[in-house]
Design an enzyme around this catalytic site. Sequence first.
Site, PDB file in Angstrom:
ATOM      1  N   ARG A 223       0.849  -1.180   0.000  1.00 59.18           N
ATOM      2  CA  ARG A 223       0.000   0.000   0.000  1.00 59.18           C
ATOM      3  C   ARG A 223       0.889   1.236   0.000  1.00 59.18           C
ATOM      4  O   ARG A 223       2.014   1.218   0.497  1.00 59.18           O
ATOM      5  CB  ARG A 223      -0.928   0.010   1.218  1.00 59.18           C
ATOM      6  CG  ARG A 223      -2.067  -0.999   1.145  1.00 59.18           C
ATOM      7  CD  ARG A 223      -3.079  -0.617   0.082  1.00 59.18           C
ATOM      8  NE  ARG A 223      -4.271  -1.448   0.099  1.00 59.18           N
ATOM      9  CZ  ARG A 223      -4.502  -2.474  -0.708  1.00 59.18           C
ATOM     10  NH1 ARG A 223      -3.561  -2.827  -1.581  1.00 59.18           N
ATOM     11  NH2 ARG A 223      -5.627  -3.159  -0.644  1.00 59.18           N
ATOM     12  N   HIS A 271      -1.474   1.308  -9.775  1.00 60.85           N
ATOM     13  CA  HIS A 271      -2.158   0.318  -8.935  1.00 60.85           C
ATOM     14  C   HIS A 271      -2.773  -0.800  -9.786  1.00 60.85           C
ATOM     15  O   HIS A 271      -3.965  -1.096  -9.688  1.00 60.85           O
ATOM     16  CB  HIS A 271      -3.233   0.999  -8.079  1.00 60.85           C
ATOM     17  CG  HIS A 271      -3.484   0.298  -6.778  1.00 60.85           C
ATOM     18  ND1 HIS A 271      -3.713   0.960  -5.602  1.00 60.85           N
ATOM     19  CD2 HIS A 271      -3.540  -1.020  -6.471  1.00 60.85           C
ATOM     20  CE1 HIS A 271      -3.923   0.093  -4.622  1.00 60.85           C
ATOM     21  NE2 HIS A 271      -3.831  -1.120  -5.135  1.00 60.85           N
TER      22      HIS A 271
END
Length: 308
Positions: A223, A271
């Site tokens: 993350r 992402h």
Amino acid sequence: MALLYKSDPDRGRRWQALFAEHAPDIEFRQWPDIGDPEDIRYLLAWQPPEDIATLLPNLEVLFATSAGIDQFDPNVLPDGLPVVRMLDPAIEQGMIEYATFATLWRHRHMSDYVRQQHDRHWQAHMLVPAGRRRIGVLGLGQLGGAIARHLKGYGFQVSGWARTPRNLPGITTHAGAETLDAFLSECDILICVLPLTRDTRGVLDYALFERLPQGASLINMGRGDHLVEADLTRALDSGQLSGAVLDVLSEEPPAPDHPFWQDPRILMTPHVAAMTQPDTAFPVLLENLRRHQRGDAMIGQVDRQRGY
């Protein structure tokens, strides 16, 4: 009895077709058309709606559309609401593919060659045999373990670190905070796939980078909030790190004036390491729905105290 889906609407149409074909007893509804909220027993979402307890008074399970659940604010979720992460096999395969690409990108000097092509400069760089390249996987859960096993097949020296002991044949494993320094000292390329928790937020900072061999590379597939971004720039400027591949950032997309856009030492991707695919995820979700209906334990249920 209904399931409410709140995520990408295009994929939502495929989810709807799968429910209609294989689980017609579960009514599929797509946000924001929730119908009678009292009918909704299940929520499948990337981000749950605000005031979830009031809006969905009979909700029994929250299913994440992702393998991680750190995008959920535990403070707004009802106490005792089961949270289940997505165990789509396509996520595991996607993460393996991305980790392989990123590792080879750093291992085979691809960022240097891209820069040289732009400068019309022809120069070969010494190839380090895979057997002499040390790859470290920070986080040895389902995804980290799969990545470590796959990269071992290329002949790399692969090690891994986890909070608790893991047994991965052929891979050197470390467990607990007291072993972290030894693990980091053997990582030419560090791959982060940790879950994001209170303990791991900001873990990729300058103090950690200093414990890596000089000239090491970073791959962050966890993350964005694992990384202290200013510390990465500092480590690159000092030569402590030689490059990085980032699939996640604290702010996505980054601001137009973010320094990473123009830094040739950093490869950013939006992402995309892995994406939930309805066709492969549906059997796993349906199995958990049936388990819940039978009163059996669900696969992938999160320990809300630990956050994963």
